[in-house]
Motif scaffolding. Structure first.
Motif, short mmCIF file in Angstrom:
data_model
loop_
_atom_site.label_atom_id
_atom_site.label_comp_id
_atom_site.label_asym_id
_atom_site.label_seq_id
_atom_site.Cartn_x
_atom_site.Cartn_y
_atom_site.Cartn_z
N TRP A 1 -0.69 -3.17 -33.81
CA TRP A 1 -0.78 -1.77 -33.40
C TRP A 1 -1.50 -0.94 -34.47
O TRP A 1 -2.33 -0.09 -34.15
N HIS B 1 -5.19 -1.13 -34.20
CA HIS B 1 -5.77 -0.66 -32.94
C HIS B 1 -6.47 0.68 -33.17
O HIS B 1 -5.83 1.68 -33.51
N ARG C 1 -5.23 4.00 -31.31
CA ARG C 1 -3.78 4.17 -31.20
C ARG C 1 -3.36 5.62 -31.00
O ARG C 1 -2.36 5.89 -30.35
N ASP D 1 -3.55 6.15 -27.40
CA ASP D 1 -2.74 5.24 -26.59
C ASP D 1 -1.24 5.25 -26.94
O ASP D 1 -0.48 4.46 -26.39
N GLN E 1 1.78 3.23 -25.23
CA GLN E 1 2.52 2.25 -26.03
C GLN E 1 4.02 2.38 -25.81
O GLN E 1 4.74 1.38 -25.70
N ARG F 1 4.91 0.66 -22.53
CA ARG F 1 4.92 -0.81 -22.51
C ARG F 1 6.02 -1.38 -23.39
O ARG F 1 6.52 -2.47 -23.14
N ASN G 1 -2.71 -6.43 -27.84
CA ASN G 1 -1.89 -6.99 -26.76
C ASN G 1 -1.21 -8.30 -27.15
O ASN G 1 -0.61 -8.96 -26.30
N ILE H 1 -3.07 -2.78 -22.90
CA ILE H 1 -3.82 -1.61 -23.34
C ILE H 1 -5.30 -1.96 -23.23
O ILE H 1 -5.76 -2.96 -23.76
#
Length: 498
Positions: free
Chosen positions: A102, A105, A108, A111, A115, A118, A222, A339
């Motif tokens: 993460w 990413h 982030r 997202d 997050q 999920r 992921n 994602i």
């Protein structure tokens, strides 16, 4: 990302695969069914009697441990993975790697809300262990008159026998991680082949599972969320399909209940409509049992040419009417976890928005006096979509997209936005709906729903709202069909020769 994964890979390569899967079995049984852990698998916190959470023992980490054991463990040789020190070190490495993925990413900040959603799909299901009530819910779906023949045609056994088999598997799993089919020698000859065929359907060799895991593995944001092939094939063997091991019994139970949906969908084109009708009927039985003398129920009505249909169910008490649309609608793994520049979860929410639009179309007709079996009487009306599967409807990501897509549905169908303002919608799972009905029985439909759709609570998970505002509603509802497996246990069977 792969460079950060290599230390975990190298650590896991030192262990024997089968002992590692044995460890995941014991942790799963402890987490989901409260079985005592062998002393060597307890860390210091567990030995001191601290909770699993304080000890750092989580269902999703154990599942990821099983995945990594399958991917990297030695089929022959290797050190035994049978101590808490090694197992918790591996799970700690998994947890840190998930955090690292993460952190690497690049999007982030954009997202972060996705997050949170999920994480819910990954972790929340482990907080609800399988119960007799949950098994009974699936049994009632699959034993519906329109579904039961499909089950028998596909698996060579009745729905009752299928669920007896699930109970027999669960009984064996209490004692050890291997399935010996102890019940089979005493069963009738005609049921033995279907049992073994089902076992082979949901089992794979360790080599096959490793290959499938390699294919699905993702070394990016992921990584911890990619599909685990163990969910499709929860039984593992070393080459002999008659000698199988189950490293995660809760996943086996899920495969033999929820997972049958995919087998039956592939086998019969009519299954989708049939299981939808079965779910509608189940919702009705839930309302009948929980509502008793509290609610008045009116089921779907059909009238006119061309034929028009009402909402699936109307639940009425002294305070309000609840319009319930039942949707089996499920999310695939990508929708739950991936994602991407265009997250699949948004496409899934779009389908749900279509269900909400359908609900408002029929609600508008009802409020205009068009229903033959219900007329507006001045009491509030609350529209609700009830899904069979958990969508974890909470937070700004979910509601921002759902509200926007519902507005598009209103434009597409020419619906009056006043409907949306006067009658805000709700979405919940069937498990939450059972708790909601329990709360409404003790209070009233309008008092509970009006508070839930208020700005303070609208984006809250219904399960959390009920736990906070109506303590005991969810837990009491879990026993609604606790006796639902009695018919299975006492029913005729070729497995038990009754």
């Amino acid at each position: 990302m792969y460079a950060f994964y290599k230390p975990l890979r190298n650590f896991m390569r030192g262990f024997n695969l089968w002992s590692g899967l044995g460890a995941t079995y014991y942790y799963m049984q402890h987490l989901q069914f409260g079985q005592a852990l062998p002393e060597q698998l307890k860390n210091d916190a567990l030995r001191r009697g601290q909770s699993n959470i304080k000890a750092g023992l989580y269902g999703h980490l154990v599942e990821l441990l099983a995945r990594e054991v399958i991917l990297n463990g030695q089929v022959r040789g290797g050190r035994p993975l049978n101590t808490a020190g090694d197992a918790f070190k591996a799970m700690s490495m998994i947890h840190r790697l998930d955090d690292k993925s993460w952190g690497l990413h690049g999007s982030r900040s954009e997202d972060i809300i996705l997050q949170l959603s999920r994480i819910a799909f990954q972790q929340f299901p482990w907080q609800s262990p399988p119960t007799n009530g949950v098994l009974a819910r699936y049994h009632m779906l699959y034993s519906h008159p329109s579904v039961a023949p499909m089950v028998e045609a596909e698996f060579g056994m009745s729905t009752g026998e299928l669920f007896q088999l699930i109970l027999l598997f669960a009984e064996e799993m209490v004692r050890r991680p291997t399935l010996a089919f102890e019940f089979l020698p005493a069963a009738e000859e005609s049921i033995r082949a279907p049992v073994l065929a089902l076992s082979e359907r949901i089992s794979r060799s360790s080599d096959e599972l490793r290959a499938a895991t390699v294919e699905r593995q993702s070394y990016d944001v992921n990584w911890a969320y990619s599909f685990n092939p163990l969910r499709a094939y929860p039984l593992v063997h070393a080459g002999n399909p008659r000698s199988v091991m189950c490293p995660a019994p809760p996943i086996l139970l899920q495969r033999l209940t929820d997972g049958l949906y995919f087998d039956l969908m592939r086998a019969d084109r009519g299954f989708g409509n049939a299981i939808g009708k079965a779910f509608e009927r189940y919702v009705g039985k839930v309302m009948e049992r929980i509502g008793k003398d509290t609610f008045e129920l009116r089921e779907e009505a059909c009238w006119g040419k061309p034929e028009r249909r009402s909402v699936d169910w109307i639940v009425i008490d002294q305070s309000a009417a609840l319009f319930v649309e039942c949707k089996l609608g499920r999310l695939d793994i990508a929708s739950q976890t991936e994602i991407a520049p265009e997250p699949p979860f948004i496409a899934a929410i779009e389908r749900l928005a279509g269900n909400v639009g359908q609900l408002y179309t029929t609600l508008g007709e009802a409020l205009a006096g068009g229903y033959p079996h219900w007329k507006p009487d001045g009491r509030p009306v609350h529209p609700m979509v009830v899904t069979f599967h958990e969508w974890f409807c909470f937070g700004p990501f979910f509601y921002k997209h759902l509200d926007k897509l519902v507005e598009a549905e209103f434009e597409k169908h020419g619906l009056d936005r006043v409907l949306l303002e006067r009658h805000p919608y709700s979405v919940c799972s069937i498990a939450e709906f059972e708790g909601l009905l329990t709360a409404c029985r003790g209070a009233s439909i309008d008092s509970v729903l009006s508070e839930k759709i208020s700005p303070d609570h609208r984006q809250s998970l219904l399960r959390g709202f009920l736990a906070d505002r109506y303590p005991g509603a969810i837990s009491n509802a879990m026993g609604t069909f606790e006796d639902g497996m009695d018919l299975v246990i006492d029913g005729p069977s070729r497995l038990t020769r009754k």
